[in-house]
Design an enzyme around this catalytic site. Structure first.
Site, short mmCIF file in Angstrom:
data_model
loop_
_atom_site.label_atom_id
_atom_site.label_comp_id
_atom_site.label_asym_id
_atom_site.label_seq_id
_atom_site.Cartn_x
_atom_site.Cartn_y
_atom_site.Cartn_z
N ALA A 85 -0.35 -0.10 7.37
CA ALA A 85 -0.83 1.08 8.16
C ALA A 85 -1.93 1.58 7.32
CB ALA A 85 0.38 2.09 7.86
N ASP A 115 -2.64 1.39 2.19
CA ASP A 115 -1.55 0.97 2.90
C ASP A 115 -0.80 2.23 3.00
OD1 ASP A 115 0.63 -0.06 4.16
OD2 ASP A 115 0.62 -2.07 3.37
N HIS A 116 -0.58 2.81 3.95
CA HIS A 116 0.10 4.11 4.07
C HIS A 116 1.71 4.02 3.87
CE1 HIS A 116 0.26 8.21 3.99
NE2 HIS A 116 -0.69 8.56 4.98
N ARG A 117 2.09 2.81 4.15
CA ARG A 117 3.57 2.46 4.13
C ARG A 117 3.87 2.77 2.64
NH1 ARG A 117 4.35 -3.35 6.13
NH2 ARG A 117 2.86 -3.62 4.68
#
Length: 471
Positions: A264, A440-442
């Site tokens: 993400a 990576d926003h996760r």
């Protein structure tokens, strides 16, 4: 005369299979020891496999485009009597002095007698020999099931399956990458293979049945759905040229698509006043030149990134989706994206935290030269924990770099420009560079990514602070 089977060697770095690109020998050929036999493309690079022995080629296994597993028989030789035992066991590689992997053999009585070893030499190419003759995935000369992408459009570059299932797939001429999985954690089962092989040949491509996905499943089917270019007029067709989208270029495309459709992405952009850094480099450059080292701004940026990673260890981590674990790497291997004729590849400065500034500069120059000349070794292209991509003089304003998956952060470095800046309440001309970072926003929260970015900027704007804290 003795019959001897040569198997695809274990070429390291977790590589379990390779795609045959081009055969350099054919049945009936007499080959010499160390003569190139076949080019094989892996996830890491294209390697040339050489002959471990002199003899006559009886059989070659696998047409160009065929994916073969490590330890599968590649070539059957006819050797002088006593030259080798038939069906020799799959060799295990050793690392020779120049970084190429070799296969060590022992004789049948276990005495450990060393025999000539096959070598796998890395080579980065764009148009590879034999590509024009490569059959498209999904075609087969026999009447069995198609080995290409399924009618549903499902495709997973690295399917999970047991050895027995893989053997069944080979026996049934089924490409495991196209089989939708239903087993635990997205594993392809024998039933999946049999069901896929019995599928109607004219089944509609739209609306595939839902399948169980692994945590690290491939992107949605639509992301890999084949696109057919509509036929042009006869006059326009004469103005078109078709080049195989294969080799390294196709691997790059698959890696980019996997990253974009799995992680993400979010991007953070900020200015960095590098006036002080520019002055420091100018002062150090003559000393570097005296030692034969080309000192660019990149080594300083590498050191700033390493220092910031130590403050924000989550940026040096990776998400293992097969086990649902976040893996914190306590070593710092910095990838440096490099543009080559074959496309964008990422050579890696290993243990950047343990190298001096000049050592980092020297290693970057070596890696860049090897990449440009197509001589990168597989070890140089793997193991990165964080990546830097620099567009240099053509850096534009900013961009949104795509993560080098499975890394969770990447830094884009853009062109330095003279702009007005405020210092001590006065407007002066400064050297300003924009940095664009994707995360990576996760794994990485927004404020953590921003804090990491500002630490990098502080080190670059105050290089004396960087040297004070440098390990």
């Amino acid at each position: 005369m003795a019959r001897w089977e040569f198997k695809l060697p274990d070429i390291g770095e977790g590589v379990t299979e390779g795609e045959i690109v081009s055969w350099l020998v054919k049945p009936g050929d007499d080959v010499k020891e160390d003569q190139p036999m076949v080019e094989v493309m892996t996830d890491k690079a294209t390697v040339t496999i050489t002959s471990p022995k002199a003899g006559r080629v009886l059989e070659v296994h696998g047409a160009p485009g065929t994916v073969v597993a490590v330890h599968s028989v590649l070539v059957v030789f006819e050797l002088e009597a006593g030259g080798a035992a038939a069906a020799a066991p799959a060799p295990r590689p050793q690392l020779n002095g120049n970084g190429a992997h070799t296969n060590g053999h022992v004789n049948g009585n276990g005495a450990g007698r060393a025999e000539p070893a096959a070598t796998a030499v890395g080579d980065i190419k764009e148009t590879l020999p034999g590509m024009a003759a490569m059959a498209p995935r999904g075609t087969s000369s026999g009447g069995g099931a198609s080995a290409g992408a399924g009618v549903s459009g499902y495709f997973n570059e690295k399917p999970l399956a047991t050895p027995a299932t893989r053997k069944l797939a080979r026996d049934m001429n089924v490409d495991l990458r196209s089989v939708p999985p239903t087993g635990p954690q997205g594993r392809v089962t024998k039933v999946d293979v049999e069901t896929y092989a019995r599928r109607p040949s004219e089944a509609p491509a739209a609306q595939p049945a839902p399948v169980a996905q692994a945590p690290s499943a491939a992107p949605p089917a639509s992301a890999f759905a084949p696109v057919k270019i509509s036929a042009p007029s006869q006059a326009q067709a004469a103005l078109e040229e078709r080049v195989p989208f294969a080799g390294v270029r196709r691997k790059i495309a698959q890696k980019m698509a996997q990253s974009k459709h799995t992680a993400a992405h979010f991007t953070f952009v900020e200015e960095c006043d590098v006036t002080a850094l520019k002055g420091l480099r100018s002062r150090l450059k003559p000393q570097a030149d005296a030692q034969g080292v080309k000192l660019t701004f990149l080594p300083f940026i590498v050191k700033a990134v390493v220092a910031a990673l130590k403050k924000h260890p989550v940026l040096n981590s990776a998400l293992d989706e097969t086990t649902n674990e976040l893996v914190y790497r306590k070593y710092y291997n910095i990838g440096i994206a490099a543009s080559t004729d074959a496309g964008l590849i990422v050579p890696v400065v290993k243990e950047a935290d343990r190298r001096s500034l000049l050592e980092v500069a020297r290693e970057i120059e070596r890696l860049a030269t090897d990449a440009k000349n197509g001589k990168s070794k597989m070890d140089d292209l793997s193991g990165s924990t964080f990546t830097i991509t620099s567009l240099g003089a053509e850096g534009g304003l900013f961009a949104t770099p795509i993560l080098n998956f499975p890394e969770v952060g990447i830094l884009g470095v853009h062109q330095m420009k003279q702009k007005p800046v405020v210092r001590d309440g006065q407007i002066v001309v400064g050297d300003v560079m924009l940095l664009s970072l994707s995360f990576d926003h996760r794994v990485v929260d927004g404020h953590v990514g921003a804090a990491f970015a500002y630490d990098v900027i502080r080190y670059l704007e105050n290089p004396d602070k960087l040297f004070l804290e440098m390990a």
